[in-house]
Scaffold this motif. Structure first.
Motif, PDB file in Angstrom:
ATOM      1  N   LYS A 146       0.801  -1.217   0.000  1.00  0.00           N
ATOM      2  CA  LYS A 146       0.000   0.000   0.000  1.00  0.00           C
ATOM      3  C   LYS A 146       0.837   1.273   0.000  1.00  0.00           C
ATOM      4  CE  LYS A 146      -4.287  -1.490   2.111  1.00  0.00           C
ATOM      5  NZ  LYS A 146      -4.875  -1.657   3.444  1.00  0.00           N
ATOM      6  N   ALA A 147       1.846   1.302   0.844  1.00  0.00           N
ATOM      7  CA  ALA A 147       2.642   2.523   0.948  1.00  0.00           C
ATOM      8  C   ALA A 147       3.195   2.919  -0.418  1.00  0.00           C
ATOM      9  CB  ALA A 147       3.757   2.330   1.957  1.00  0.00           C
ATOM     10  N   GLY A 148       3.701   1.940  -1.145  1.00  0.00           N
ATOM     11  CA  GLY A 148       4.233   2.221  -2.469  1.00  0.00           C
ATOM     12  C   GLY A 148       3.150   2.685  -3.425  1.00  0.00           C
ATOM     13  N   LEU A 149       1.974   2.073  -3.301  1.00  0.00           N
ATOM     14  CA  LEU A 149       0.877   2.411  -4.202  1.00  0.00           C
ATOM     15  C   LEU A 149       0.359   3.824  -3.958  1.00  0.00           C
ATOM     16  CD1 LEU A 149      -1.098  -0.954  -4.169  1.00  0.00           C
ATOM     17  CD2 LEU A 149       0.421  -0.095  -5.944  1.00  0.00           C
ATOM     18  N   PHE A 150       0.530   4.299  -2.727  1.00  0.00           N
ATOM     19  CA  PHE A 150       0.050   5.636  -2.420  1.00  0.00           C
ATOM     20  C   PHE A 150       0.676   6.697  -3.291  1.00  0.00           C
ATOM     21  CE2 PHE A 150      -2.067   4.110   1.249  1.00  0.00           C
ATOM     22  CZ  PHE A 150      -3.114   4.983   1.325  1.00  0.00           C
ATOM     23  N   GLU A 151       1.890   6.416  -3.702  1.00  0.00           N
ATOM     24  CA  GLU A 151       2.560   7.448  -4.481  1.00  0.00           C
ATOM     25  C   GLU A 151       2.167   7.421  -5.941  1.00  0.00           C
ATOM     26  OE1 GLU A 151       6.636   7.997  -3.516  1.00  0.00           O
ATOM     27  OE2 GLU A 151       6.323   6.852  -1.693  1.00  0.00           O
ATOM     28  N   ILE A 152       1.487   6.361  -6.362  1.00  0.00           N
ATOM     29  CA  ILE A 152       1.057   6.369  -7.759  1.00  0.00           C
ATOM     30  C   ILE A 152      -0.445   6.558  -7.912  1.00  0.00           C
ATOM     31  CG2 ILE A 152       3.018   5.091  -8.680  1.00  0.00           C
ATOM     32  CD1 ILE A 152       1.274   2.602  -8.719  1.00  0.00           C
ATOM     33  N   ALA A 153      -1.229   6.305  -6.833  1.00  0.00           N
ATOM     34  CA  ALA A 153      -2.686   6.314  -6.981  1.00  0.00           C
ATOM     35  C   ALA A 153      -3.266   7.717  -6.895  1.00  0.00           C
ATOM     36  CB  ALA A 153      -3.323   5.440  -5.909  1.00  0.00           C
ATOM     37  N   ASP A 154      -4.022   8.097  -7.909  1.00  0.00           N
ATOM     38  CA  ASP A 154      -4.891   9.270  -7.795  1.00  0.00           C
ATOM     39  C   ASP A 154      -6.270   8.830  -7.329  1.00  0.00           C
ATOM     40  OD1 ASP A 154      -2.908  11.117  -8.851  1.00  0.00           O
ATOM     41  OD2 ASP A 154      -3.225  10.098 -10.752  1.00  0.00           O
ATOM     42  N   VAL A 155      -6.634   7.617  -7.720  1.00  0.00           N
ATOM     43  CA  VAL A 155      -7.902   7.024  -7.302  1.00  0.00           C
ATOM     44  C   VAL A 155      -7.627   5.573  -6.900  1.00  0.00           C
ATOM     45  CG1 VAL A 155     -10.238   6.373  -8.034  1.00  0.00           C
ATOM     46  CG2 VAL A 155      -9.196   8.469  -8.948  1.00  0.00           C
ATOM     47  N   PHE A 156      -8.084   5.200  -5.712  1.00  0.00           N
ATOM     48  CA  PHE A 156      -8.044   3.798  -5.313  1.00  0.00           C
ATOM     49  C   PHE A 156      -9.392   3.186  -5.624  1.00  0.00           C
ATOM     50  CE2 PHE A 156      -4.595   5.064  -2.439  1.00  0.00           C
ATOM     51  CZ  PHE A 156      -3.704   4.029  -2.681  1.00  0.00           C
ATOM     52  N   ALA A 181     -14.967  -5.920   2.347  1.00  0.00           N
ATOM     53  CA  ALA A 181     -14.805  -4.810   1.408  1.00  0.00           C
ATOM     54  C   ALA A 181     -14.984  -3.461   2.094  1.00  0.00           C
ATOM     55  CB  ALA A 181     -15.794  -4.947   0.256  1.00  0.00           C
ATOM     56  N   ASP A 182     -15.989  -3.384   2.976  1.00  0.00           N
ATOM     57  CA  ASP A 182     -16.223  -2.112   3.675  1.00  0.00           C
ATOM     58  C   ASP A 182     -15.034  -1.742   4.539  1.00  0.00           C
ATOM     59  OD1 ASP A 182     -18.597  -1.526   2.581  1.00  0.00           O
ATOM     60  OD2 ASP A 182     -19.829  -2.168   4.303  1.00  0.00           O
ATOM     61  N   LEU A 183     -14.516  -2.753   5.202  1.00  0.00           N
ATOM     62  CA  LEU A 183     -13.355  -2.533   6.057  1.00  0.00           C
ATOM     63  C   LEU A 183     -12.162  -2.045   5.232  1.00  0.00           C
ATOM     64  CD1 LEU A 183     -12.334  -2.842   8.985  1.00  0.00           C
ATOM     65  CD2 LEU A 183     -11.512  -5.130   8.359  1.00  0.00           C
ATOM     66  N   ALA A 184     -11.943  -2.707   4.099  1.00  0.00           N
ATOM     67  CA  ALA A 184     -10.816  -2.345   3.234  1.00  0.00           C
ATOM     68  C   ALA A 184     -10.960  -0.903   2.759  1.00  0.00           C
ATOM     69  CB  ALA A 184     -10.752  -3.292   2.040  1.00  0.00           C
ATOM     70  N   ARG A 185     -12.194  -0.538   2.430  1.00  0.00           N
ATOM     71  CA  ARG A 185     -12.435   0.819   1.953  1.00  0.00           C
ATOM     72  C   ARG A 185     -12.189   1.843   3.055  1.00  0.00           C
ATOM     73  NH1 ARG A 185     -16.890   3.678  -1.638  1.00  0.00           N
ATOM     74  NH2 ARG A 185     -16.540   5.730  -0.790  1.00  0.00           N
ATOM     75  N   ARG A 186     -12.723   1.556   4.241  1.00  0.00           N
ATOM     76  CA  ARG A 186     -12.520   2.491   5.361  1.00  0.00           C
ATOM     77  C   ARG A 186     -11.049   2.615   5.718  1.00  0.00           C
ATOM     78  NH1 ARG A 186     -17.143   0.187   7.798  1.00  0.00           N
ATOM     79  NH2 ARG A 186     -15.832  -1.057   9.175  1.00  0.00           N
ATOM     80  N   ASP A 187     -10.400   1.462   5.686  1.00  0.00           N
ATOM     81  CA  ASP A 187      -8.977   1.384   5.996  1.00  0.00           C
ATOM     82  C   ASP A 187      -8.172   2.260   5.035  1.00  0.00           C
ATOM     83  OD1 ASP A 187      -6.768   0.325   7.253  1.00  0.00           O
ATOM     84  OD2 ASP A 187      -6.636  -1.410   5.902  1.00  0.00           O
ATOM     85  N   LEU A 188      -8.450   2.122   3.766  1.00  0.00           N
ATOM     86  CA  LEU A 188      -7.765   2.920   2.748  1.00  0.00           C
ATOM     87  C   LEU A 188      -8.085   4.399   2.909  1.00  0.00           C
ATOM     88  CD1 LEU A 188      -8.014   1.046  -0.663  1.00  0.00           C
ATOM     89  CD2 LEU A 188      -5.965   2.061   0.320  1.00  0.00           C
ATOM     90  N   ALA A 189      -9.378   4.689   3.124  1.00  0.00           N
ATOM     91  CA  ALA A 189      -9.803   6.082   3.266  1.00  0.00           C
ATOM     92  C   ALA A 189      -9.078   6.741   4.432  1.00  0.00           C
ATOM     93  CB  ALA A 189     -11.321   6.158   3.444  1.00  0.00           C
ATOM     94  N   THR A 241      -5.871  14.763  -2.734  1.00  0.00           N
ATOM     95  CA  THR A 241      -6.028  13.618  -1.843  1.00  0.00           C
ATOM     96  C   THR A 241      -6.648  12.477  -2.646  1.00  0.00           C
ATOM     97  OG1 THR A 241      -6.407  15.137  -0.027  1.00  0.00           O
ATOM     98  CG2 THR A 241      -6.998  12.840   0.340  1.00  0.00           C
ATOM     99  N   PRO A 242      -5.966  11.351  -2.739  1.00  0.00           N
ATOM    100  CA  PRO A 242      -6.497  10.242  -3.536  1.00  0.00           C
ATOM    101  C   PRO A 242      -7.920   9.869  -3.114  1.00  0.00           C
ATOM    102  CG  PRO A 242      -4.252   9.754  -2.859  1.00  0.00           C
ATOM    103  CD  PRO A 242      -4.652  11.020  -2.152  1.00  0.00           C
ATOM    104  N   ARG A 243      -8.778   9.591  -4.073  1.00  0.00           N
ATOM    105  CA  ARG A 243     -10.149   9.164  -3.783  1.00  0.00           C
ATOM    106  C   ARG A 243     -10.193   7.646  -3.618  1.00  0.00           C
ATOM    107  NH1 ARG A 243     -13.670  13.250  -5.596  1.00  0.00           N
ATOM    108  NH2 ARG A 243     -12.484  15.203  -5.597  1.00  0.00           N
ATOM    109  N   VAL A 244     -11.163   7.186  -2.858  1.00  0.00           N
ATOM    110  CA  VAL A 244     -11.363   5.744  -2.685  1.00  0.00           C
ATOM    111  C   VAL A 244     -12.764   5.390  -3.174  1.00  0.00           C
ATOM    112  CG1 VAL A 244     -11.332   3.805  -1.078  1.00  0.00           C
ATOM    113  CG2 VAL A 244      -9.848   5.770  -0.659  1.00  0.00           C
ATOM    114  N   VAL A 245     -12.853   4.473  -4.110  1.00  0.00           N
ATOM    115  CA  VAL A 245     -14.124   4.082  -4.711  1.00  0.00           C
ATOM    116  C   VAL A 245     -14.283   2.573  -4.569  1.00  0.00           C
ATOM    117  CG1 VAL A 245     -15.448   4.079  -6.865  1.00  0.00           C
ATOM    118  CG2 VAL A 245     -13.813   5.904  -6.434  1.00  0.00           C
ATOM    119  N   SER A 246     -15.513   2.115  -4.268  1.00  0.00           N
ATOM    120  CA  SER A 246     -15.783   0.672  -4.260  1.00  0.00           C
ATOM    121  C   SER A 246     -16.490   0.289  -5.548  1.00  0.00           C
ATOM    122  CB  SER A 246     -16.694   0.292  -3.096  1.00  0.00           C
ATOM    123  OG  SER A 246     -16.049   0.547  -1.873  1.00  0.00           O
ATOM    124  N   THR A 247     -16.078  -0.810  -6.131  1.00  0.00           N
ATOM    125  CA  THR A 247     -16.743  -1.270  -7.351  1.00  0.00           C
ATOM    126  C   THR A 247     -17.014  -2.762  -7.278  1.00  0.00           C
ATOM    127  OG1 THR A 247     -14.582  -1.592  -8.360  1.00  0.00           O
ATOM    128  CG2 THR A 247     -15.725   0.456  -8.910  1.00  0.00           C
TER     129      THR A 247
END
Lengths: 320, 320
Positions: free
Chosen positions: B183-193, B203-211, B224-230
């Motif tokens: 995750k830490a590495g991905l933070f520097e490339i993600a504009d949207v998670f 899934a909800d936990l993962a989303r909250r965790d990322l947010a 600030t990168p956005r977090v979207v569930s799909t």
């Protein structure tokens, strides 16, 4: 014949088993610090061409647990092991994400094992070159076997062939369709396939499937990749994994492939080191040199395309 | 101001919507065929800086299905889409492993979508440069949005920042501990998670965790990168995903970041092109040029270390 230069104190310390000196030079290599050069230069003729086992495969297949058990097996055989984990941290921060991620289950004070993670700064090629340098330092430091773990998949993993003498590709029975499509690419890097999590449903099928593919494939330079099943939860197959790695190492010696492969790896390492030097110098100059900044301005303004700019910057000079 | 050269017929055909001409030049770029140069040079000033959406993430997270739905959404909005999938095939065989792996669910004859996979020949850096060239050709060909899918994780994925204007990192709720460490590495490339497979437990936990992680992080240059569930099985969240990509594109314009980012990408592209040229020339010469082969012999014999050999080969010439 060149007369050997005097050995720097740090190199001497590493040869004498000093772990702090070892850690320091690995950090220098990781940082592309030029002060490592006299040390690695002095150690280079003092390497013994020990087996360098590359362990690669997609995320989540259990590479770290597998390496942990493999280290246990090697210690039981009284072999010392140096491990370097090349982690997927970003080239932007330059920081290591994983830190000391592998927790080796070793008795306290077991000096026969040394673990080190390395951030994958810079580019895949440069990483391969730096990783090779680290494996040689571990070799010179006296470890009998060096293990290189790469994280992720894709180019970095393919580069394991430029680092390891034996490449182990770890897969799991079901990781989604994408792994299927990866297989063809993995065939060119795997000397040993390891189907881990052999306790999961579908493991036998996956193993047979791989064995069939391997049988049909030509095999690289006379070696047919082996397929091994392992489990790390109820440890199984670890001895067989090591036996197959050793079988490949024996093949390299018996067939005369070892020096050919080593020559290929060294050639690719030298090319990468030159590429890295050229790239670093140019990045720097594109920022600072007014004439190069002017060229970049023209590209940004869409008046010169990037290829043309690259051609202008790459006027073949004398020895290249 | 340079006088514009006459436009080659192939470039004219691409501008006129000829898909066969488009396919041909992409193959040439993929093959590093120099005959592509006049075509891409002519197209370069005719690009419109369309959004280039990079979609990356570990194996098995469902990137392809997600892109399929995203394309459907874009077509419903009457936007045309060019997609390039950079696949993890081996640099040794040079073959494409995936082929036309994404099966787009489009009505027959929908000319508003063009899909192309590209083998990742050569090195990660070179791939980024070639991929950028392909995205510009798609831009010049008139597509409103370009999507780049990268397969695997690690360096190639990180390179998506050198290709895309907006980077989407796709994750799933539970992919093993290793993703956590990524995750830490991905933070520097993600504009949207994008947390895909949102129908899975956790899934909800993962989303909250990322947010939460996103909230704590500094955010790159004011974003600030956005977090979207799909979900792609029971399609959900696709509209929101596109809205967040557009929000980032709007941010790039409003904040003045777009030209800065474009300059950074172009600089890195030029450097990679030069590196690739230098590396190719040197690999070739290490095989054929007797004096260079002699140097390699010395390295193989452990009389010269690889770094010293690289220094000798890299004598800075005039403009570099």
């Amino acid at each position: 014949m060149t007369r050997a230069a005097p050995i720097p104190a740090a190199a001497r310390a590493i040869l004498d088993g000093d772990r702090r000196a070892l850690a320091r030079v690995i950090s220098q290599i990781e940082d592309r610090d030029p002060t490592a050069a006299p040390i690695t230069r002095a150690l280079y003729p003092r390497t013994h061409a020990v087996p360098v086992v590359g362990v690669t495969g997609p995320l989540g297949v259990g590479k770290s647990s597998l390496i942990n058990l493999l280290v246990g097996r090697l210690r039981a055989l009284d072999r010392t092991v140096g491990i370097v984990a090349v982690d997927p941290s970003s080239p932007y921060s330059g920081g290591s994400v994983l830190g000391d991620r592998i927790r080796l289950d070793r008795p306290a004070g077991d000096g026969g094992v040394y673990f080190r993670s390395m951030a994958s700064r810079g580019e895949a090629g440069g990483i391969a070159a730096a990783t090779r340098e680290v494996t040689r330092v571990l070799d010179a430091a006296g470890f009998d076997v060096v293990i290189v773990e790469t994280v992720g998949s894709g180019q970095v993993d393919v580069a394991v062939r430029d680092v390891a003498t034996t490449s182990v590709v770890v897969l799991v029975p079901h990781l989604g369709d994408e792994v299927q499509t990866l297989k063809a690419g993995l065939f060119e890097i795997a000397d040993v396939f390891c189907v881990n999590k052999a306790d999961l449903p579908g493991a036998d099928l996956a193993r047979r499937d791989l064995a069939e593919l391997v049988r049909l494939g030509a095999g690289r330079a006379g070696w047919t990749p082996r397929v091994v099943s392992t489990s790390t939860t109820q440890p199984a197959g670890i001895d067989e994994l090591w036996e197959n790695i050793e079988a490949h190492e024996k093949f390299l010696d018996d067939s005369g492939q070892r020096p050919l492969e080593e020559r290929r790896r060294l050639s690719s390492e030298i090319v990468e080191l030159v590429r890295e030097r050229v790239g670093r110098r140019l990045s720097d100059r594109l920022e600072r040199d007014p004439s190069l900044r002017g060229l970049l301005d023209e590209v940004v303004a869409r008046r010169i395309d990037p290829r043309t700019a690259a051609e202008r910057l790459d006027r073949p000079g004398p020895p290249r």
